[in-house]
Each structure stands twice: as structure tokens, then as C-alpha cells.
Enzyme design. Structure first.
Site, mmCIF file in Angstrom:
data_model
loop_
_atom_site.group_PDB
_atom_site.id
_atom_site.type_symbol
_atom_site.label_atom_id
_atom_site.label_comp_id
_atom_site.label_asym_id
_atom_site.label_seq_id
_atom_site.Cartn_x
_atom_site.Cartn_y
_atom_site.Cartn_z
ATOM 1 N N SER A 250 0.807 -1.222 0.000
ATOM 2 C CA SER A 250 0.000 0.000 0.000
ATOM 3 C C SER A 250 0.840 1.272 0.000
ATOM 4 O O SER A 250 0.410 2.294 -0.523
ATOM 5 C CB SER A 250 -0.934 -0.006 1.220
ATOM 6 O OG SER A 250 -1.854 -1.073 1.142
ATOM 7 N N HIS A 315 0.105 3.513 4.500
ATOM 8 C CA HIS A 315 -0.770 4.156 3.522
ATOM 9 C C HIS A 315 -0.531 5.668 3.514
ATOM 10 O O HIS A 315 -0.363 6.280 2.456
ATOM 11 C CB HIS A 315 -2.239 3.897 3.862
ATOM 12 C CG HIS A 315 -2.629 2.455 3.869
ATOM 13 N ND1 HIS A 315 -2.194 1.565 4.826
ATOM 14 C CD2 HIS A 315 -3.439 1.748 3.041
ATOM 15 C CE1 HIS A 315 -2.719 0.380 4.594
ATOM 16 N NE2 HIS A 315 -3.478 0.452 3.515
#
EC number: 3.4.21.105
Length: 376
Positions: A250, A315
Site C-alpha cells: 500500500s 498508507h
């Protein structure tokens, strides 16, 4: 090299005749005539660019090096400056009016309109694009992630929430704070995923956004952006969520997505991709949902676990890398990165972060007395 290239364009004309004062420049009128009568196998679009460069020069001269940069397709702002400073546009219609294109060339045109905000850049990319080398980096990373996931899924007999399996964290690929000394884990965690849903989300974005970006900006730039997001993700987790492991790509995915979305916003008027507002909203909703899911799994896991669940900070770190480093990369399509002051500022900031993160991982855990769950 510039003189040799000019000789070839002139079809054997004497350099003394082209540049009698040996200044390194030739007159724009002379240059335009040479281009029209050249004997080099250049495509028509590149000829249009060379003529535009000649006719838009304010001093009525053309520098040899600018000529070499354009002919050799090097990343250079020469052509863009020529068009910006001149009073004419290229003599062709937009790419959308190009008739009789094959399937692959239509895909290349689609990629040009998806990624590039300027018609000049779109045509420059479209006419000089070659299918070799193909965009192998994002495809290879995605394929490797799928293979690793299938191998662990078959081995653990578990395809959803794999991190809850007691054997999962024993993988040599997962980043775990107890294995910080094994430096490869700060990158290889990108091949491991929580489950099928996370893998599917990341693979879809890597193919839909990463592959077109790699086609336009090249393997080196996009691989640098992706790996910078991955590395920043694990290092950020090691600083802000010191007890948590990390899995999934991610960090790199959010670096690509945030860079592309930021580029679209910065060049909103010039982007010609269809339904761009709706697609922007959908992308933000999907990315926010994925972050929310990661936060939920981190702090409110649905099943009892033997240790902390993977962190969501990768993220956010990837998104920051995308907006800073990625936006700088994507905004300089035809320009060398090393020629931009902004690139060196971003690179210095990223290098400072890496240095700080290394010292943190070496000294801070012991100094702060951080309680780390023992690695499997």
C-alpha cells in the site's frame, strides 16, 4: 555531437556555410530549410517540432544542443519553451482527430490523455512512443505479489485475514519490529498481503494507474516513486507505531495514486480524461475506505490475535511521498529531474527522513524502552 547531427540534417552541407562565425548557432530560416530537405528518417511529428523550434526562437537562431536533445528524444524543455515563447502552435490537429489508428495506438492515445495535461506533451509522447521496452516493472511487481500470495494461501490454507494465522508472521518477507536488523524486510513486506481483498485492491490500482504512468514516464522514474513509497511506509511505521508489523504494497500504491491525483488537480483545466471529477471522487472514496479498514483491523481486530495487527501508517506515508516526490516527477515529463531545483529539495527532504529513520531504528527503541512483542 550537435555539429555532427547538424551536418547530417544538412545532407553534407559545410558547417562553415551554416555557421560562418563559429558561434554554435544557425539561423532559424536556414535551419527550417534544412529540416524540410533533410535525409534523416525522422517521423513527421518530430519534423513539426523541429520547425516549431526554429520559427519560435526570438533571436532567430537555433542552438545545436537543443537540436540534439530533440532528435535524440532526451528529456528536455527545449520544445516546450519554443512553443511557449512562440506565436504559433503545431500544425496538426489534436490526437483525438487522428484517423485509422490500430488497437495498440488507440491505447497509447488513451494513456496520453489519461496522464498528460498538455496537448503538446500528449502528441510528443504519442509520436515518439515505442512498444519496447514494455512497462515491465509494475507488471512484474504485481505478478510477484500474486504468486507469493497464492503460495502462502495454499501453504496456510487461508485466503482472508492471513495475518491471524500463527505461521504467517514467520515469513522472512514481513516487516516486524523485532526483526529491524534484517534490512531487506523494510522493502520485501510489499509482497505479503493481509488477504485476497487487499491484494485485489492493490493489484487493480497498480495495473490501472501504475502501468500507464510507467508507459509515459519510464521505468526508472516510476520504480523510484513506488519503492520510495514502500520504504517510507515501513520506516514511518517503525517511528510512529513501534510495536506493529507491516504487510502489503500500500505504501507504493498510495504513492502512485496520490501523485497521479495531485497531478490531475494541479492541471485540472488541461486534463482531457473523461469523467475526471467522478473518477476523482471514486478514487478518493476507495482509498479512504481502504485506510479506514486498515485502521479498524489495527485497533479493533475481528478475531483474537497473538500480537498487534499490521499498521495503517504505510498508507499515509505513501500518500505523502506521492504528493511531494511523485508530483515533482510527474510534472516534468519532458524535462530532466536533475535540472530542477524542486527535485533536489524533495530529494534532500527524503534523504533527511531516511537518515533520521535509520538512527531512530538503531537507538530509539532501546532509549525509550519500547515493549516489542517477540517475533515469531
Amino acid at each position: 555531437r550537435g555539429r555532427a547531427c547538424t551536418q547530417a540534417l544538412a545532407g553534407g552541407s559545410s558547417l562553415q556555410q551554416l555557421d560562418p562565425e563559429n558561434t554554435g548557432f544557425i539561423g532559424a530560416d536556414t535551419f527550417a530549410g534544412l529540416v524540410h530537405s533533410h535525409e534523416l528518417p525522422l517521423d513527421p511529428a518530430k519534423l513539426d517540432m523541429l520547425v516549431a523550434l526554429a520559427q519560435s526562437n526570438e533571436q532567430g537562431q537555433v542552438c545545436y544542443q537543443e537540436l540534439v536533445d530533440l532528435i535524440s528524444s532526451k528529456r528536455s524543455s527545449s520544445f516546450k519553451r519554443a512553443i511557449a515563447n512562440g506565436q504559433r502552435a503545431l500544425p496538426r490537429d489534436g490526437l483525438l482527430d487522428e484517423p485509422g489508428l490500430g488497437v495498440y495506438k488507440r491505447f497509447v492515445r488513451y494513456v496520453a490523455y489519461e496522464i498528460l495535461p498538455c496537448e503538446v506533451d500528449r502528441r510528443w509522447y504519442f509520436y515518439r512512443h515505442r512498444s519496447c521496452p514494455p512497462p515491465v516493472f509494475m507488471a512484474s511487481v504485481t505478478l510477484a505479489q500474486i504468486i507469493v500470495f497464492l503460495c502462502y494461501g495454499a501453504r496456510l490454507n487461508k485466503w482472508v485475514l492471513q495475518t491471524y494465522h500463527p505461521e504467517y508472521m514467520k515469513s522472512p518477507l514481513v516487516y516486524h519490529p523485532g526483526h529491524r536488523a534484517r534490512a531487506w524486510r523494510f522493502l520485501t513486506y510489499m509482497f505479503m498481503h493481509v488477504g485476497l481483498e487487499q491484494l485485489g485492491f492493490n493489484a487493480l490500482l497498480q495495473l490501472m494507474i501504475g502501468v500507464p504512468l510507467e508507459m509515459v514516464h519510464g521505468l526508472l522514474r516510476i520504480s523510484l516513486l513506488y519503492l520510495a513509497g514502500v520504504l517510507a511506509g515501513s520506516l514511518t511505521v517503525s517511528i510512529t507505531d513501534m510495536r506493529a508489523p507491516v504487510v502489503g504494497g500500500s505504501g507504493g500504491v498510495y504513492a502512485l495514486c496520490s501523485a497521479h491525483l495531485a497531478n490531475v488537480v494541479m492541471n485540472w483545466a488541461g486534463m482531457r480524461c473523461p469523467y475526471k471529477l467522478l473518477r476523482m471522487v471514486l478514487a478518493l472514496v476507495c482509498m479512504s475506505s481502504e485506510v479506514g479498514r486498515a485502521v479498524w483491523l489495527r485497533f479493533s481486530p475481528p478475531l483474537p490475535a497473538s500480537g498487534p495487527q499490521p499498521s495503517f501508517m504505510a498508507h499515509l506515508a505513501g500518500a505523502v511521498v506521492g504528493v511531494s516526490m511523485g508530483l515533482t516527477i510527474l510534472r516534468s515529463y519532458e524535462e530532466r529531474l536533475r535540472d530542477q531545483c524542486g527535485w533536489w529539495v524533495v530529494l534532500l527532504a527524503y534523504g533527511t527522513f531516511l537518515l533520521f529513520a535509520v538512527f531512530w531504528n538503531v537507538f530509539a527503541y532501546d532509549l525509550l524502552g519500547a515493549h516489542i512483542p517477540p517475533p515469531p
